[in-house]
Design a protein around this motif. Structure first.
Motif, short mmCIF file in Angstrom:
data_model
loop_
_atom_site.label_atom_id
_atom_site.label_comp_id
_atom_site.label_asym_id
_atom_site.label_seq_id
_atom_site.Cartn_x
_atom_site.Cartn_y
_atom_site.Cartn_z
N ALA A 1 82.48 42.83 -35.33
CA ALA A 1 81.15 43.29 -35.75
C ALA A 1 80.35 42.15 -36.37
CB ALA A 1 81.29 44.45 -36.73
N GLU B 1 90.18 42.92 -37.21
CA GLU B 1 89.63 42.46 -35.93
C GLU B 1 88.31 43.16 -35.63
OE1 GLU B 1 92.64 43.01 -32.99
OE2 GLU B 1 93.94 41.48 -33.83
N ARG B 2 88.24 44.46 -35.93
CA ARG B 2 86.98 45.19 -35.69
C ARG B 2 85.87 44.65 -36.59
NH1 ARG B 2 90.57 49.54 -35.33
NH2 ARG B 2 90.14 50.16 -37.48
N THR B 3 86.22 44.37 -37.84
CA THR B 3 85.23 43.81 -38.77
C THR B 3 84.76 42.45 -38.29
OG1 THR B 3 86.26 44.97 -40.61
CG2 THR B 3 84.84 43.12 -41.17
N GLY C 1 94.05 45.57 -37.06
CA GLY C 1 93.05 46.18 -36.18
C GLY C 1 91.71 46.34 -36.88
#
Length: 53
Positions: free
Chosen positions: A17, A12-14, A9
Motif C-alpha cells: 500500500a 507485506e500488505r502495508t 502478510g
C-alpha cells in the motif's frame, strides 16, 4: 509460527500500500512538472538546429 506468517502478510500488505501511494505521488508530481512537446520544440530556434547539422 502461524503468528509470524500472519504478521508477515500484514507487513507485506502495508508495504504494498505504501509503495502504491508513493508511486501515485511520483506520477502526480511528474504530470504536474510535465512540459508539453510543443513547448520543448519551440525551445531551440530552427536556425541553431540547422547550424548543428
Amino acid at each position: 509460527m502461524s503468528d509470524n506468517t500472519a504478521g508477515d502478510g500484514a507487513g507485506e500488505r502495508t508495504q504494498a500500500a505504501e509503495q502504491e501511494a508513493a508511486k501515485r505521488r511520483i506520477l502526480e508530481q511528474a504530470e504536474a512538472e510535465r512540459i508539453p512537446v510543443e513547448e520543448t520544440t519551440r525551445a531551440v530556434p530552427d536556425r541553431r538546429w540547422r547550424r548543428d547539422r
